[in-house]
Motif scaffolding. Structure first.
Motif, PDB file in Angstrom:
ATOM      1  N   TRP A 131      -6.761  53.443  44.703  1.00 11.56           N
ATOM      2  CA  TRP A 131      -5.885  53.175  43.565  1.00 11.56           C
ATOM      3  C   TRP A 131      -6.665  53.366  42.274  1.00 11.56           C
ATOM      4  O   TRP A 131      -7.903  53.376  42.269  1.00 11.56           O
ATOM      5  CB  TRP A 131      -5.381  51.724  43.623  1.00 11.56           C
ATOM      6  N   LYS A 132      -5.972  53.418  41.175  1.00 17.66           N
ATOM      7  CA  LYS A 132      -6.609  53.443  39.857  1.00 17.66           C
ATOM      8  C   LYS A 132      -5.896  52.480  38.931  1.00 17.66           C
ATOM      9  O   LYS A 132      -4.680  52.305  39.005  1.00 17.66           O
ATOM     10  CB  LYS A 132      -6.571  54.840  39.267  1.00 17.66           C
ATOM     11  N   ALA A 133      -6.681  51.879  38.057  1.00 20.71           N
ATOM     12  CA  ALA A 133      -6.120  51.070  36.984  1.00 20.71           C
ATOM     13  C   ALA A 133      -5.951  51.969  35.764  1.00 20.71           C
ATOM     14  O   ALA A 133      -6.755  52.884  35.542  1.00 20.71           O
ATOM     15  CB  ALA A 133      -7.067  49.917  36.658  1.00 20.71           C
ATOM     16  N   GLY A 134      -4.908  51.749  34.995  1.00 19.36           N
ATOM     17  CA  GLY A 134      -4.675  52.557  33.797  1.00 19.36           C
ATOM     18  C   GLY A 134      -4.392  51.678  32.607  1.00 19.36           C
ATOM     19  O   GLY A 134      -3.953  50.527  32.750  1.00 19.36           O
ATOM     20  N   VAL A 172      -8.951  64.566  30.014  1.00 16.07           N
ATOM     21  CA  VAL A 172     -10.039  63.929  30.772  1.00 16.07           C
ATOM     22  C   VAL A 172     -10.395  62.570  30.173  1.00 16.07           C
ATOM     23  O   VAL A 172     -10.268  62.354  28.966  1.00 16.07           O
ATOM     24  CB  VAL A 172     -11.319  64.806  30.794  1.00 16.07           C
ATOM     25  N   GLU A 173     -10.866  61.693  31.041  1.00 17.67           N
ATOM     26  CA  GLU A 173     -11.348  60.387  30.598  1.00 17.67           C
ATOM     27  C   GLU A 173     -12.455  59.946  31.550  1.00 17.67           C
ATOM     28  O   GLU A 173     -12.493  60.355  32.708  1.00 17.67           O
ATOM     29  CB  GLU A 173     -10.204  59.368  30.550  1.00 17.67           C
ATOM     30  N   CYS A 174     -13.382  59.107  31.054  1.00 10.25           N
ATOM     31  CA  CYS A 174     -14.500  58.683  31.900  1.00 10.25           C
ATOM     32  C   CYS A 174     -14.275  57.257  32.369  1.00 10.25           C
ATOM     33  O   CYS A 174     -13.788  56.398  31.624  1.00 10.25           O
ATOM     34  CB  CYS A 174     -15.820  58.824  31.153  1.00 10.25           C
ATOM     35  N   GLU A 175     -14.641  57.025  33.624  1.00 12.30           N
ATOM     36  CA  GLU A 175     -14.336  55.754  34.255  1.00 12.30           C
ATOM     37  C   GLU A 175     -15.447  55.340  35.205  1.00 12.30           C
ATOM     38  O   GLU A 175     -16.190  56.179  35.704  1.00 12.30           O
ATOM     39  CB  GLU A 175     -13.040  55.859  35.076  1.00 12.30           C
ATOM     40  N   ILE A 176     -15.513  54.067  35.510  1.00  8.04           N
ATOM     41  CA  ILE A 176     -16.400  53.580  36.571  1.00  8.04           C
ATOM     42  C   ILE A 176     -15.537  53.294  37.797  1.00  8.04           C
ATOM     43  O   ILE A 176     -14.496  52.639  37.688  1.00  8.04           O
ATOM     44  CB  ILE A 176     -17.182  52.342  36.100  1.00  8.04           C
ATOM     45  N   ILE A 185     -14.973  61.090  36.426  1.00 10.69           N
ATOM     46  CA  ILE A 185     -14.093  61.633  35.391  1.00 10.69           C
ATOM     47  C   ILE A 185     -12.711  61.705  36.019  1.00 10.69           C
ATOM     48  O   ILE A 185     -12.557  62.237  37.125  1.00 10.69           O
ATOM     49  CB  ILE A 185     -14.532  63.045  34.934  1.00 10.69           C
ATOM     50  N   GLU A 186     -11.722  61.143  35.349  1.00  9.47           N
ATOM     51  CA  GLU A 186     -10.356  61.317  35.818  1.00  9.47           C
ATOM     52  C   GLU A 186      -9.684  62.392  34.978  1.00  9.47           C
ATOM     53  O   GLU A 186      -9.863  62.435  33.755  1.00  9.47           O
ATOM     54  CB  GLU A 186      -9.544  60.012  35.725  1.00  9.47           C
ATOM     55  N   ILE A 187      -8.951  63.265  35.652  1.00 11.95           N
ATOM     56  CA  ILE A 187      -8.121  64.245  34.951  1.00 11.95           C
ATOM     57  C   ILE A 187      -6.694  63.734  35.076  1.00 11.95           C
ATOM     58  O   ILE A 187      -6.131  63.706  36.178  1.00 11.95           O
ATOM     59  CB  ILE A 187      -8.268  65.647  35.576  1.00 11.95           C
ATOM     60  N   ILE A 188      -6.148  63.254  33.976  1.00  9.59           N
ATOM     61  CA  ILE A 188      -4.775  62.765  33.997  1.00  9.59           C
ATOM     62  C   ILE A 188      -3.857  63.881  33.529  1.00  9.59           C
ATOM     63  O   ILE A 188      -4.282  64.801  32.819  1.00  9.59           O
ATOM     64  CB  ILE A 188      -4.572  61.496  33.132  1.00  9.59           C
ATOM     65  N   ASP A 189      -2.593  63.788  33.932  1.00  5.99           N
ATOM     66  CA  ASP A 189      -1.627  64.823  33.572  1.00  5.99           C
ATOM     67  C   ASP A 189      -0.240  64.219  33.601  1.00  5.99           C
ATOM     68  O   ASP A 189       0.363  64.117  34.666  1.00  5.99           O
ATOM     69  CB  ASP A 189      -1.728  65.983  34.576  1.00  5.99           C
ATOM     70  N   SER A 208     -11.418  52.095  37.542  1.00  2.00           N
ATOM     71  CA  SER A 208     -11.118  50.893  36.753  1.00  2.00           C
ATOM     72  C   SER A 208     -10.448  51.162  35.407  1.00  2.00           C
ATOM     73  O   SER A 208     -10.111  50.221  34.700  1.00  2.00           O
ATOM     74  CB  SER A 208     -12.400  50.080  36.561  1.00  2.00           C
ATOM     75  N   GLY A 209     -10.268  52.445  35.045  1.00  2.00           N
ATOM     76  CA  GLY A 209      -9.537  52.750  33.810  1.00  2.00           C
ATOM     77  C   GLY A 209     -10.408  53.444  32.776  1.00  2.00           C
ATOM     78  O   GLY A 209     -11.627  53.213  32.703  1.00  2.00           O
ATOM     79  N   GLY A 210      -9.787  54.289  31.978  1.00  2.00           N
ATOM     80  CA  GLY A 210     -10.489  55.077  30.967  1.00  2.00           C
ATOM     81  C   GLY A 210     -11.194  54.178  29.958  1.00  2.00           C
ATOM     82  O   GLY A 210     -10.606  53.227  29.441  1.00  2.00           O
ATOM     83  N   ILE A 211     -12.462  54.493  29.691  1.00  2.00           N
ATOM     84  CA  ILE A 211     -13.262  53.688  28.755  1.00  2.00           C
ATOM     85  C   ILE A 211     -12.981  54.124  27.321  1.00  2.00           C
ATOM     86  O   ILE A 211     -12.839  53.297  26.421  1.00  2.00           O
ATOM     87  CB  ILE A 211     -14.766  53.844  29.103  1.00  2.00           C
TER      88      ILE A 211
HETATM   89 MG    MG Z   1      -7.622  56.805  34.120  1.00  2.00          MG
END
Ligand code: MG
Ligand code: OOG
Length: 267
Positions: free
Chosen positions: A66-69, A111-115, A144-148, A237-240
């Motif tokens: 899963w991912k948190a947003g 793109v966004e960076c995440e842990i 790195i998450e690529i969201i769309d 855990s979500g985009g920093i």
């Molecule tokens: Mg994200």
């Protein structure tokens, strides 16, 4: 009425799932769902998301986590949505580090960076804490998450983005795998770069004070949906920082303090 209350019929949920599935498959933007269903609730949004997950799994896709947003102020401000969300991750959304990610099968990638956290024990709500998440974490890894977003103009509201699986599209991990307590996860700096130039710098503290809190939020939302987080889950855990649009040819690098860097190119 509880925010998770469902108001739409099974038939409407099915119909909205068709719309999202078609937009994801064709990479063609659609209007946000609330244009046609203004009374749609957060619970209806999650009903669509879980119906989408059941469809993908029935078609043979593997559910890995899963991912948190919308867990940082930067992301909330950018999207104008002030409630954190969750989304599911499938094995085939993964791309290896340093790989080339195609954009022709995406609408308008960012793109966004995440842990990311990988769990070694089950977690369940309703009162899951960041401390419990840390104790149940096997290791962390930078991503790195690529969201769309499948919505026109990357504009949506809470109900619509939740139905669209919180804009999940691709994710890349890299850098170094570390034990959760071997570093100060509450304050790791990260620099996101495009074609060698910095786009943004921030601290992991931007994610609810500590990224494990983003995972705890996710576990508590899962509980509201009648689910728990099984051992061996991969969780972002979500985009920093805020998210940045990318074009074919762009080289993206996220440099994390103590966790190394993650790099990928778009074609
Ligand atoms: Mg994200
Ligand atoms: C929603 C997805 C948010 C994050 O890390 O905040 C997300 C969006 O911004 O489109 O993945």
């Amino acid at each position: 009425m509880n925010a998770m209350t469902r108001t739409l019929s099974d038939q409407d949920i099915d119909h909205l799932t068709d719309r999202i599935e078609a937009a994801q498959r064709s990479a063609k933007a659609i209007p946000k769902l609330t244009d046609d269903y203004p009374g749609m609730t957060l619970g209806d949004g999650y009903a669509v998301q879980l119906s989408l997950l059941r469809r993908w799994v029935a078609q043979g896709h593997r559910h890995v986590g899963w991912k948190a947003g919308l867990t940082s102020k930067a992301k909330m401000d950018q999207m104008g949505v002030r409630v954190p969300t969750i989304g599911f991750l499938l094995a085939d959304m993964f791309r290896p580090e340093a790989s080339v990610v195609t954009t022709t099968d995406l609408v308008h990638p960012r793109v966004e960076c995440e842990i990311a956290f990988v769990t070694k024990a089950p977690l369940r709500g309703p009162n899951c804490t960041g401390k419990e998440v840390m104790a149940a974490t096997d290791h962390v890894v930078p991503a790195i998450e690529i969201i769309d977003s499948r919505f026109s103009g990357f504009k949506f509201d809470l109900q619509s983005v939740v139905a669209d699986n919180s804009s999940s599209a691709r994710y890349v991990t890299g850098g170094q795998t570390r034990l959760p307590h071997a570093l100060d996860l509450s304050n790791l700096s990260v620099v996101l770069e495009k074609n060698g130039a910095p786009l943004a710098t921030a601290s992991s503290a931007a994610v609810m004070g500590h990224p494990a809190e983003g995972v705890a939020m996710l576990v508590n939302v899962l509980h509201e949906l009648g689910l728990d987080l099984p051992t061996g889950s991969f969780v972002m855990s979500g985009g920093i920082t805020e998210a940045f649009a990318v074009q074919p040819g762009d080289l993206i690098c996220a440099r994390f303090q103590a966790l190394g860097s993650v790099e990928l190119r778009f074609s």
